[in-house]
Scaffold this motif. Structure first.
Motif, PDB file in Angstrom:
ATOM      1  N   SER A  87       2.776  -9.471   2.813  1.00  0.00           N
ATOM      2  CA  SER A  87       3.051  -9.296   4.243  1.00  0.00           C
ATOM      3  C   SER A  87       3.343  -7.832   4.574  1.00  0.00           C
ATOM      4  N   ILE A  88       4.143  -7.190   3.743  1.00  0.00           N
ATOM      5  CA  ILE A  88       4.454  -5.770   3.957  1.00  0.00           C
ATOM      6  C   ILE A  88       3.185  -4.937   3.833  1.00  0.00           C
ATOM      7  N   GLY A  89       2.382  -5.227   2.821  1.00  0.00           N
ATOM      8  CA  GLY A  89       1.130  -4.504   2.637  1.00  0.00           C
ATOM      9  C   GLY A  89       0.180  -4.677   3.813  1.00  0.00           C
ATOM     10  N   GLN A  90       0.099  -5.885   4.344  1.00  0.00           N
ATOM     11  CA  GLN A  90      -0.770  -6.134   5.493  1.00  0.00           C
ATOM     12  C   GLN A  90      -0.241  -5.437   6.741  1.00  0.00           C
ATOM     13  N   THR A  91       1.063  -5.470   6.930  1.00  0.00           N
ATOM     14  CA  THR A  91       1.673  -4.839   8.101  1.00  0.00           C
ATOM     15  C   THR A  91       1.432  -3.331   8.097  1.00  0.00           C
ATOM     16  N   HIS A  92       1.503  -2.727   6.933  1.00  0.00           N
ATOM     17  CA  HIS A  92       1.389  -1.266   6.815  1.00  0.00           C
ATOM     18  C   HIS A  92       0.079  -0.832   6.168  1.00  0.00           C
ATOM     19  N   PHE A  93      -0.943  -1.679   6.238  1.00  0.00           N
ATOM     20  CA  PHE A  93      -2.215  -1.430   5.577  1.00  0.00           C
ATOM     21  C   PHE A  93      -2.784  -0.049   5.892  1.00  0.00           C
ATOM     22  N   GLU A  94      -2.893   0.283   7.155  1.00  0.00           N
ATOM     23  CA  GLU A  94      -3.501   1.567   7.534  1.00  0.00           C
ATOM     24  C   GLU A  94      -2.681   2.748   7.036  1.00  0.00           C
ATOM     25  N   ASP A  95      -1.352   2.653   7.134  1.00  0.00           N
ATOM     26  CA  ASP A  95      -0.488   3.723   6.622  1.00  0.00           C
ATOM     27  C   ASP A  95      -0.680   3.901   5.114  1.00  0.00           C
ATOM     28  N   ILE A  96      -0.739   2.787   4.389  1.00  0.00           N
ATOM     29  CA  ILE A  96      -0.877   2.847   2.930  1.00  0.00           C
ATOM     30  C   ILE A  96      -2.214   3.465   2.547  1.00  0.00           C
ATOM     31  N   VAL A  97      -3.292   3.011   3.179  1.00  0.00           N
ATOM     32  CA  VAL A  97      -4.614   3.563   2.861  1.00  0.00           C
ATOM     33  C   VAL A  97      -4.667   5.051   3.201  1.00  0.00           C
ATOM     34  N   THR A  98      -4.112   5.415   4.358  1.00  0.00           N
ATOM     35  CA  THR A  98      -4.099   6.828   4.751  1.00  0.00           C
ATOM     36  C   THR A  98      -3.376   7.671   3.716  1.00  0.00           C
ATOM     37  N   TRP A  99      -2.216   7.203   3.235  1.00  0.00           N
ATOM     38  CA  TRP A  99      -1.472   7.954   2.231  1.00  0.00           C
ATOM     39  C   TRP A  99      -2.211   8.025   0.908  1.00  0.00           C
ATOM     40  N   LEU A 100      -2.847   6.947   0.488  1.00  0.00           N
ATOM     41  CA  LEU A 100      -3.606   6.980  -0.758  1.00  0.00           C
ATOM     42  C   LEU A 100      -4.757   7.975  -0.669  1.00  0.00           C
ATOM     43  N   VAL A 101      -5.436   7.993   0.466  1.00  0.00           N
ATOM     44  CA  VAL A 101      -6.530   8.947   0.670  1.00  0.00           C
ATOM     45  C   VAL A 101      -5.995  10.375   0.656  1.00  0.00           C
ATOM     46  N   ARG A 102      -4.887  10.615   1.364  1.00  0.00           N
ATOM     47  CA  ARG A 102      -4.317  11.961   1.423  1.00  0.00           C
ATOM     48  C   ARG A 102      -3.827  12.417   0.055  1.00  0.00           C
ATOM     49  N   GLU A 103      -3.166  11.536  -0.670  1.00  0.00           N
ATOM     50  CA  GLU A 103      -2.610  11.901  -1.969  1.00  0.00           C
ATOM     51  C   GLU A 103      -3.714  12.192  -2.986  1.00  0.00           C
ATOM     52  N   SER A 104      -4.786  11.438  -2.934  1.00  0.00           N
ATOM     53  CA  SER A 104      -5.834  11.578  -3.949  1.00  0.00           C
ATOM     54  C   SER A 104      -6.913  12.585  -3.573  1.00  0.00           C
ATOM     55  N   GLY A 105      -6.976  12.944  -2.290  1.00  0.00           N
ATOM     56  CA  GLY A 105      -8.028  13.846  -1.848  1.00  0.00           C
ATOM     57  C   GLY A 105      -9.364  13.149  -1.705  1.00  0.00           C
ATOM     58  N   SER A 106      -9.316  11.841  -1.620  1.00  0.00           N
ATOM     59  CA  SER A 106     -10.533  11.057  -1.524  1.00  0.00           C
ATOM     60  C   SER A 106     -11.002  10.940  -0.068  1.00  0.00           C
ATOM     61  N   ALA A 107     -12.084  10.217   0.128  1.00  0.00           N
ATOM     62  CA  ALA A 107     -12.620   9.994   1.464  1.00  0.00           C
ATOM     63  C   ALA A 107     -12.252   8.600   1.952  1.00  0.00           C
ATOM     64  N   ARG A 108     -11.906   8.484   3.208  1.00  0.00           N
ATOM     65  CA  ARG A 108     -11.505   7.185   3.785  1.00  0.00           C
ATOM     66  C   ARG A 108     -12.626   6.151   3.649  1.00  0.00           C
ATOM     67  N   ALA A 109     -13.857   6.579   3.714  1.00  0.00           N
ATOM     68  CA  ALA A 109     -14.984   5.650   3.616  1.00  0.00           C
ATOM     69  C   ALA A 109     -15.033   4.941   2.269  1.00  0.00           C
ATOM     70  N   LYS A 110     -14.437   5.541   1.232  1.00  0.00           N
ATOM     71  CA  LYS A 110     -14.409   4.921  -0.084  1.00  0.00           C
ATOM     72  C   LYS A 110     -13.335   3.846  -0.193  1.00  0.00           C
ATOM     73  N   GLY A 111     -12.389   3.848   0.750  1.00  0.00           N
ATOM     74  CA  GLY A 111     -11.281   2.907   0.690  1.00  0.00           C
ATOM     75  C   GLY A 111     -11.639   1.564   1.295  1.00  0.00           C
ATOM     76  N   PRO A 112     -10.685   0.624   1.186  1.00  0.00           N
ATOM     77  CA  PRO A 112     -10.916  -0.702   1.755  1.00  0.00           C
ATOM     78  C   PRO A 112     -10.919  -0.655   3.284  1.00  0.00           C
ATOM     79  N   SER A 113     -11.599  -1.589   3.876  1.00  0.00           N
ATOM     80  CA  SER A 113     -11.577  -1.684   5.344  1.00  0.00           C
ATOM     81  C   SER A 113     -10.573  -2.760   5.741  1.00  0.00           C
ATOM     82  N   SER A 114     -10.042  -2.614   6.950  1.00  0.00           N
ATOM     83  CA  SER A 114      -8.999  -3.557   7.375  1.00  0.00           C
ATOM     84  C   SER A 114      -9.547  -4.892   7.773  1.00  0.00           C
TER      85      SER A 114
END
Length: 114
Positions: A87-114
């Motif tokens: 539930s926490i992961g779903q509630t904050h999904f976009e924040d979590i993905v954004t942070w993972l992308v920022r931390e790793s230097g990856s591209a958002r397109a490589k991440g999961p979609s909501s």
């Protein structure tokens, strides 16, 4: 280098969670910290705690103790913990993905979609 407040950027986590370590049933500040740098921009995302040998030993001791407590729970009680985490992961999904992308230097397109 431009400094960005990790708490301002995260929005949903108190600062102690971003610069500390969790073990022994609580958050502990590290004696030393290091910068977390966003590879794409070179900006500081925040400070992260560095564990020393004493921290690691205490965390392992706590994990052994906690594992026995976890094993004693019923499957339904353990499932409740995972459902709460989901539930926490779903509630904050976009924040979590954004942070993972920022931390790793990856591209958002490589991440999961909501």
């Amino acid at each position: 280098m431009t400094k960005t407040s990790a708490q301002d950027a995260a929005g949903f986590l108190p600062e102690k969670y971003l610069s500390g370590m969790f073990y022994g049933n609580g958050w502990t500040a590290g004696e030393d910290t290091t910068q977390a740098i966003e590879p794409a921009t070179g900006k500081e995302l925040g400070q992260i705690a560095l564990a020393n040998a004493e921290d690691v030993a205490e965390a392992a001791k706590s994990a052994r103790r906690t594992q026995r407590e976890w094993a004693a729970l019923t499957p339904d009680a353990r499932a409740e913990v995972f459902l709460k985490a989901l539930s926490i992961g779903q509630t904050h999904f976009e924040d979590i993905v954004t942070w993972l992308v920022r931390e790793s230097g990856s591209a958002r397109a490589k991440g999961p979609s909501s």
